[in-house]
Design a protein around this motif. Sequence first.
Motif, PDB file in Angstrom:
ATOM      1  N   LEU A   1       0.830  -1.205   0.000  1.00  0.00           N
ATOM      2  CA  LEU A   1       0.000   0.000   0.000  1.00  0.00           C
ATOM      3  C   LEU A   1       0.864   1.253   0.000  1.00  0.00           C
ATOM      4  O   LEU A   1       0.687   2.151  -0.808  1.00  0.00           O
ATOM      5  CB  LEU A   1      -0.934  -0.021   1.210  1.00  0.00           C
ATOM      6  N   LEU A   2       1.789   1.311   0.936  1.00  0.00           N
ATOM      7  CA  LEU A   2       2.663   2.481   1.033  1.00  0.00           C
ATOM      8  C   LEU A   2       3.863   2.121   1.900  1.00  0.00           C
ATOM      9  O   LEU A   2       3.923   1.061   2.524  1.00  0.00           O
ATOM     10  CB  LEU A   2       1.903   3.684   1.603  1.00  0.00           C
ATOM     11  N   PHE A   3       4.847   3.044   1.929  1.00  0.00           N
ATOM     12  CA  PHE A   3       6.007   2.922   2.814  1.00  0.00           C
ATOM     13  C   PHE A   3       5.875   3.948   3.926  1.00  0.00           C
ATOM     14  O   PHE A   3       5.420   5.081   3.698  1.00  0.00           O
ATOM     15  CB  PHE A   3       7.313   3.173   2.064  1.00  0.00           C
ATOM     16  N   GLN A   4       6.301   3.574   5.110  1.00  0.00           N
ATOM     17  CA  GLN A   4       6.382   4.537   6.196  1.00  0.00           C
ATOM     18  C   GLN A   4       7.649   4.262   6.997  1.00  0.00           C
ATOM     19  O   GLN A   4       8.204   3.164   6.963  1.00  0.00           O
ATOM     20  CB  GLN A   4       5.163   4.461   7.097  1.00  0.00           C
ATOM     21  N   GLY A   5       8.109   5.270   7.705  1.00  0.00           N
ATOM     22  CA  GLY A   5       9.316   5.075   8.494  1.00  0.00           C
ATOM     23  C   GLY A   5       9.768   6.344   9.182  1.00  0.00           C
ATOM     24  O   GLY A   5       9.020   7.326   9.276  1.00  0.00           O
ATOM     25  N   THR A   6      10.977   6.309   9.651  1.00  0.00           N
ATOM     26  CA  THR A   6      11.562   7.461  10.349  1.00  0.00           C
ATOM     27  C   THR A   6      12.923   7.773   9.757  1.00  0.00           C
ATOM     28  O   THR A   6      13.635   6.880   9.271  1.00  0.00           O
ATOM     29  CB  THR A   6      11.731   7.183  11.853  1.00  0.00           C
ATOM     30  N   THR A   7      13.276   9.041   9.796  1.00  0.00           N
ATOM     31  CA  THR A   7      14.605   9.507   9.363  1.00  0.00           C
ATOM     32  C   THR A   7      15.226  10.291  10.499  1.00  0.00           C
ATOM     33  O   THR A   7      14.618  11.249  10.993  1.00  0.00           O
ATOM     34  CB  THR A   7      14.496  10.375   8.102  1.00  0.00           C
ATOM     35  N   ARG A   8      16.402   9.893  10.884  1.00  0.00           N
ATOM     36  CA  ARG A   8      17.081  10.521  12.032  1.00  0.00           C
ATOM     37  C   ARG A   8      18.384  11.167  11.562  1.00  0.00           C
ATOM     38  O   ARG A   8      19.176  10.544  10.846  1.00  0.00           O
ATOM     39  CB  ARG A   8      17.380   9.468  13.091  1.00  0.00           C
ATOM     40  N   ASP A   9      18.586  12.418  11.944  1.00  0.00           N
ATOM     41  CA  ASP A   9      19.834  13.126  11.625  1.00  0.00           C
ATOM     42  C   ASP A   9      20.942  12.602  12.542  1.00  0.00           C
ATOM     43  O   ASP A   9      20.890  12.783  13.758  1.00  0.00           O
ATOM     44  CB  ASP A   9      19.645  14.630  11.833  1.00  0.00           C
ATOM     45  N   ILE A  10      21.924  11.913  11.953  1.00  0.00           N
ATOM     46  CA  ILE A  10      23.033  11.358  12.750  1.00  0.00           C
ATOM     47  C   ILE A  10      24.344  12.057  12.422  1.00  0.00           C
ATOM     48  O   ILE A  10      25.426  11.522  12.675  1.00  0.00           O
ATOM     49  CB  ILE A  10      23.166   9.840  12.518  1.00  0.00           C
ATOM     50  N   THR A  11      24.230  13.265  11.844  1.00  0.00           N
ATOM     51  CA  THR A  11      25.452  14.008  11.513  1.00  0.00           C
ATOM     52  C   THR A  11      26.293  14.267  12.754  1.00  0.00           C
ATOM     53  O   THR A  11      27.518  14.094  12.745  1.00  0.00           O
ATOM     54  CB  THR A  11      25.096  15.349  10.850  1.00  0.00           C
ATOM     55  N   GLY A  12      25.657  14.674  13.836  1.00  0.00           N
ATOM     56  CA  GLY A  12      26.396  14.927  15.070  1.00  0.00           C
ATOM     57  C   GLY A  12      27.086  13.677  15.571  1.00  0.00           C
ATOM     58  O   GLY A  12      28.239  13.709  16.011  1.00  0.00           O
ATOM     59  N   ARG A  13      26.359  12.544  15.518  1.00  0.00           N
ATOM     60  CA  ARG A  13      26.966  11.302  15.998  1.00  0.00           C
ATOM     61  C   ARG A  13      28.142  10.896  15.118  1.00  0.00           C
ATOM     62  O   ARG A  13      29.190  10.480  15.608  1.00  0.00           O
ATOM     63  CB  ARG A  13      25.912  10.190  16.001  1.00  0.00           C
TER      64      ARG A  13
END
Length: 867
Positions: A368-380
Amino acid sequence: MSSNLRVLIIEDSEDDVLLMLRELRKGDYEPDYECIDTEAAMMNALQSREWDVIICDFNMPSFRGDHALSLLKKSGLDVPFILVSGTIGEEIAVDMMKAGAHDYIMKDNLTRLVPAIRRELRDAKNRQEKRNALVALQQSEEKYRMILQSMNDLVFVVDKHDCYSQYYTASEELLFVSPEEFMGQPVSEVLPPSVGERFVESFQRVRETGSSETFDYQLEISGQKHWFSAVLTMQENDESIVQVVRDITRRKQAEEAMRESETKYRLLAENTFDCVWQMDLNTDFTYVNPAILRVFGFTPEEWVGSSVGEHCSPEAMELLSDLMMEIIRQGPNAIPATFETRMLRKDGKEIDVEITAELILDEDTNPLLFQGTTRDITGRKRAEEALRESEEWFRAVYEESPIAINVFDQNGNLIHMNPACVDFAGVSSLEDLKDFNIFEDPNFPEDKKQQLRNGESVLFRSIIDWSKVKEARLYDTIKSGVSYVETGASPLKYGADESLHGYMIQMVDITDRVLAEKEVRASEERYRGLVERMSEVVFRLSMPDAKYEYMSPSISPLLGYPAEEFLDNPLLFLKVVHPDSLDYFTKAFGEMVESNLFSTIEYRIIDTSGNTKWVSQSNSPVYDDEGNLIAVEGICRDVSDRKKAEEDMRTAAETAMLYLDLMGHDIRNHLQAIIMGTEILDQLDTRPEVREMVDLVASSVESSRNLIKKVQATRGLLSVPLSSTPLRDALEDCLQVLNETYDDVQIEMNLAAQQPTVFADKYLGNLLMNILENAILHNDRKTKRIWLDLKKAKEGYEVVIADYGPGMNNDTKENLFDQSRRFGGVGVHQAFKIIQKYGGHITVQDRVPSDSSKGAEFHIWFPKATL
């Protein structure tokens, strides 16, 4: 085989619990569960045991799902929290996800329960592994930071603008100025100009070549002069310079352990909200939460409707496409995928992100669709890279240090050492020293051991007797005899309570230096005895204060004053200079100081008895490493007898010159009469034979005139004093005259000696020209060839002049310079007298051995001008 799963179920419906347990068992899990429905029961469950996952209903009579999530967050536990409800709306579900819930599942779609649990268990495991890796990196950095803090050198970091950005030191008393005065300031403005300019020039060379550079310099700190040695190395990542400075005053390389003044790298922990998104199967975003503005700079309205390909590079898009196709291919069995990539912000900047994506299916299990999360890990990412670089930098300082560094545990057992220590101990590896304990070393002084146990740092010089090491069977070493060592020992304390974790011992082998110092002292004593037995006066005068540092005892026989009086009163020497010589003495000495050249002066002095004496004083300037005049050394000798002999000789020479002038005048008058007579004869009688005789007479008259000029050219030979004269300049002047006078002469030169200096006078040119012109005038070839060489020979220099003329027979060569037989002409005898005055000698031989028909070769040797 089923996997054990510890499940805390927050639910008031037994039927719903059974359905969830059934779904877990279908997913190959064997649930070890506890079912609760109150706040008190949940607090007790969280404290009593560990849980892999928490499944929570939202609506219960006495306990709500948001209260349960709040209790979990307060506990600080990282346990996946999955909301399972039959009546929750989408708005409440989104709020729960924002609050920290990991997923929500409708009770009528429990088929998503097992995939969600698997995903969250994997994510929880990944989070734990990353936390463990970060802790390990922090501990590693702390260890190397602690080692560097215990070293005795000064370490400065200079940025690409040549300004101090960081420093590390255990001895702040060695700092030229306080940290508040130099941090952030240019090196050229902090240090004295002469030192600061050297640093700036070295920084430029290090950045251009990429290689390290070492140099020494001097600073005055708290009224005392200190010498330092600086090693400069460039850090390629940001063009900064690491400057390791060691106090080498009296060769004490280890004063105290180095400590850092500030932390180079600080890790900032970020508590950020992830971007939550949904996108259709065409990779166009249909929903995104407000966190997108903070992470990417887009508003949700700008982001919705855009394609994922608009926010990443082609390489990243290819990775995303492959992962999504694989998730679609797996269908109902697909599990959420977590990966790292790079995406573009609105301003065009790339950032590192971690994406978790899963496929949402419809009721018929169609994508049906994609869902998820995106996390900024530039600092890490940046923190991990900084930790890695920091560890590498500290490790390089430790591993590449020329100082032998040992690390011991709190009981004194050796646990690590750097490569320099392996060489120092005379072993092949750390394994050879595995049983070594510092407190069992008989060469380590007992009082120093006790100080170390008391937590004190110690610095001392000692002698290592390698036979004691072997007798005690501490370790197998190839060394023997004794070694002189400078040792610095420090307890290693770190952590919040600064508890003792061990000891670090630094050792520098100074055996060669100690032996050299002993040899220098012995040599100094030998030469001091030699100097004090000399009849000449030897002295050293410090500059610019003009105080005598040394005056040999032979000054007393010369002047009647003891040497000590000159050390106490530097102006005494000016009082003993004869008034008629005082102006000359002060002017000549001043010219020597200004010109920075060796000089010899002669002047008169008056001794304590009132007697006048002549002395010759040779002066030599002495400079430090920076070219500053720091002293004048010299020798003063009594030349009164020579001066009297020169005066007697000058009187005799003046008398001889008077007769020479009178004789030359009278002979010229007679020659003038002869010329007049031959001119009359030439006019009266034009016969060829008579004209030939007239030409012969005219030629003889001209030769006689030249002979008189040549004799009178050296009339002052005996009275002119000798001085230091550049031999090469005199030769080049003669060659220039020959080239301008004779156009049929080829001269081949080889002036190999560099800056040859001899004691000579103004007649040096006459000596060389007499031999060179003889080689031309006595050669009847159409083209005349001369070979000229200048080279070092014995304790002086040799000039060799060879020609391709008719040569000489053996009798002529053997007696050419015999003053009684007069074989040579005036020029040859003048040359012989001049070289005699200079203390040298002249000889002649065949240019080609045993073949006198191929020219002659003159060898003229000059002694070297010395003090």
